[in-house]
Design a protein around this motif. Structure first.
Motif: not given
Length: 301
Positions: A216-223, A242-251, A253-255, A259-265
């Motif tokens: 993973l990149t740092c930007e993916e982790r930290d947005f 997109t407006d990055a600050p407004a999207s950060r929390a949702e991103y 959470a979804r990302f 990742r957790r779904a892939l790890a469980a699978r």
């Protein structure tokens, strides 16, 4: 052509206390640092069995014969080499890097970790090979041993480029022919290709020892983005503005959920999996996957 040195000196020094090992015992015969479940003459005692015609007299336990008046043969675990494969994702998304460190992409990190795998296997006298996958198909270096074979793998790694998408099952069929039951495959990928994940699940179900490193990149982790931002999918060209600050929390959470779904699978398939972010030490995922100084896997993540 000079052999590329993909392993920084400080990482190479730290590799000395790492050892490759598989939870699946190999049935290959040869000289290595791993105990096989194949029975024969070796160093570690395994079991007694009744004498059979053709057994060597030196294998008979004469002390046991004196007590039982029956011939029993001592069997030992054979020392056998592990066969380890670097299964490298070289699709277009692996070219992604962080703005602060554009020369250090996911693919560059994956190549360096594959080089670490080759170095460890070479030191142990194990067999190792390379399979790189991208939109052009497969780059395969058959499993072999020794320094010259390591150099062949490194030269092949240097020529791999990130391009295209993960190919279909027909193109990937040679992977089944190369990675055999009981052998170890280290998957180095961003984990975004469903076809690749399905392949891993099938390999694990068919008694291959599959390990996964998700890069993973740092930007993916930290947005860390500010203001309006345009995101482009490296593989299909899809754009999202997109407006990055407004999207950060949702991103985040979804990302995180993805990742957790892939790890469980992967865990459900019996695949050990760790994450690696590009600002972490290069050998960190190998240390999490392999026990240090022991011929078994470390417990926990």
């Amino acid at each position: 052509m000079a052999t590329p040195d993909l392993i920084p000196p400080e990482v190479r020094a730290r590799l000395k206390d790492l050892r490759l090992a598989s939870r699946r015992a190999s049935t290959a015969q040869g000289i290595g640092q791993h105990l096989s479940r194949a029975r024969g003459a070796g160093m570690e005692f395994a079991q007694y069995r009744a004498y059979e015609q053709g057994d060597e007299p030196r294998q008979i336990d004469w002390k046991l014969y004196a007590r039982s008046d029956k011939f029993f043969v001592r069997e030992s675990e054979r020392d056998s080499p592990l066969t380890a494969w670097a299964l490298l994702d070289a699709t277009a998304s692996m070219a992604q890097a962080d703005a602060l460190r554009p020369a250090w992409s996911r693919l560059q990190a994956a190549k360096a970790q594959a080089a670490c795998l080759f170095e460890l296997a070479c030191r142990q006298g194990d067999r190792f090979g390379l399979i790189a996958v991208n939109g052009d198909g497969l780059t395969v270096v058959a499993a072999g041993q020794g320094n010259r074979h390591r150099d062949r793998c490194l030269l092949a790694l240097a020529q791999v480029e990130a391009k295209g998408v993960w190919p279909d099952e027909t193109v990937c069929r040679p992977i089944w022919e190369r990675i055999r039951a009981g052998e170890l495959a280290l998957w180095l990928s961003d984990g975004f290709d469903e076809t690749a994940v399905q392949l891993l699940e099938r390999l694990a179900a068919a008694r291959r020892e599959v390990l996964g490193v998700q890069l993973l990149t740092c930007e993916e982790r930290d947005f860390p983005f500010r203001g309006g931002h345009r995101f482009v999918d490296a593989e299909d060209g899809h754009e999202l503005l997109t407006d990055a600050p407004a999207s950060r929390a949702e991103y985040l959470a979804r990302f995180g959920a993805a990742r957790r779904a892939l790890a469980a699978r992967l865990a459900a398939a019996g695949i050990r999996h760790v994450e690696y972010v590009l600002d972490q030490p290069l050998d960190a995922p190998l240390r999490r996957l392999f026990a240090q100084g022991k011929a078994r896997f470390a417990e926990g993540a």
